[in-house]
Motif scaffolding. Sequence first.
Motif, mmCIF file in Angstrom:
data_model
loop_
_atom_site.group_PDB
_atom_site.id
_atom_site.type_symbol
_atom_site.label_atom_id
_atom_site.label_comp_id
_atom_site.label_asym_id
_atom_site.label_seq_id
_atom_site.Cartn_x
_atom_site.Cartn_y
_atom_site.Cartn_z
ATOM 1 N N UNK A 287 10.307 -2.744 5.002
ATOM 2 C CA UNK A 287 9.827 -1.375 4.787
ATOM 3 C C UNK A 287 8.909 -1.243 3.593
ATOM 4 N N UNK A 288 8.871 -2.256 2.729
ATOM 5 C CA UNK A 288 7.988 -2.240 1.562
ATOM 6 C C UNK A 288 6.732 -3.095 1.760
ATOM 7 N N UNK A 289 6.557 -3.616 2.951
ATOM 8 C CA UNK A 289 5.467 -4.553 3.227
ATOM 9 C C UNK A 289 4.192 -3.781 3.583
ATOM 10 N N UNK A 290 3.275 -3.687 2.625
ATOM 11 C CA UNK A 290 2.046 -2.919 2.847
ATOM 12 C C UNK A 290 1.173 -3.533 3.935
ATOM 13 N N UNK A 291 1.131 -4.849 4.014
ATOM 14 C CA UNK A 291 0.325 -5.509 5.050
ATOM 15 C C UNK A 291 0.883 -5.197 6.434
ATOM 16 N N UNK A 292 2.210 -5.201 6.558
ATOM 17 C CA UNK A 292 2.853 -4.867 7.825
ATOM 18 C C UNK A 292 2.601 -3.411 8.193
#
Length: 309
Positions: A287-292
């Motif tokens: 949930x913290x993965x900006x790329x995702x």
Amino acid sequence: MSVLLSVLVGVLAAYILIYYSLFKGARFKSNVTLKGKTAIVTGSNTGIGKTTALDLAKRGARVILACRNKQKAEAAVYDIRKESGNPEVLYMHLDLASFKSVRDFAVTFLKSEPRLDLLINNAGLIASGRTEDGFGMAFGINHLGHYLLTLLLLDRLKQAEHSRVVNVSALLHRLGSVDFNLLNTQKDLVTGQSKLCNVLFTRELANRLEGTSVTCYCLHPGVIATEIGRNMGVLQKLLFLPMSKLFFLDPEGGAQTTLYCALQEGLEPLSGRYFSSCALQNVSAHGRDDALAKKLWEVSERLCGLSYA
């Protein structure tokens, strides 16, 4: 007999302690008024959506119940108008399982309503089957339908001095991961992933809205005894319903964090973040993965047939 009575009293006391410490949840208290403001609440003919809409109506907002079932929605309009004393509660048809319906709703709203201050993406379900556009039901409704709706209404939200988008997610997002290969081949994601999509969508939306008058938030409402499992099978309901009555929050308790995210003053610096029990909480690593989050946005944009800059 006295021993049995003592055991029963102990069990009851333990239940009350657990319920109020773990399940009852926080309460949002605010005297903020919403006279002259307009809110949309999806899935608001029952459960926490209806409770949320009622609270907003009591504060003087013009409230649009965006729902699929006309009969239930009109009954909810009647109930909310009567209890709130606010005649500015309306029903507009919205079926989040149909891109056409979402687009039709947006056209109708934009033609008839000059402003939008709150968009509360509340509707959600656990169900098998496919949407009108061929996506898995939970993924199509919980994520794609709300993604499309939000983007179609974004310009109207930007016209307000301060506006908010609130996405109802769930603690279940912690079990999710996004498999784009599965999405490409089967147009679906497994249970839990649609709620992770809500978190990722909120995160990327906040990034794209930086510097505008619009902020956004996502939340876990608590474990709620509502109709979210109305599409479950018989065996699932037999297991789910007794537990829900004993331990889960009622709709009023479940609406508190939604109201907090919609109305709490000073939340603007926390745009894109995740809340539970009326407090900021951490999300999963995914949930913290900006790329995702960025990739999910781009894939969702393609699946919805949108072009957004």
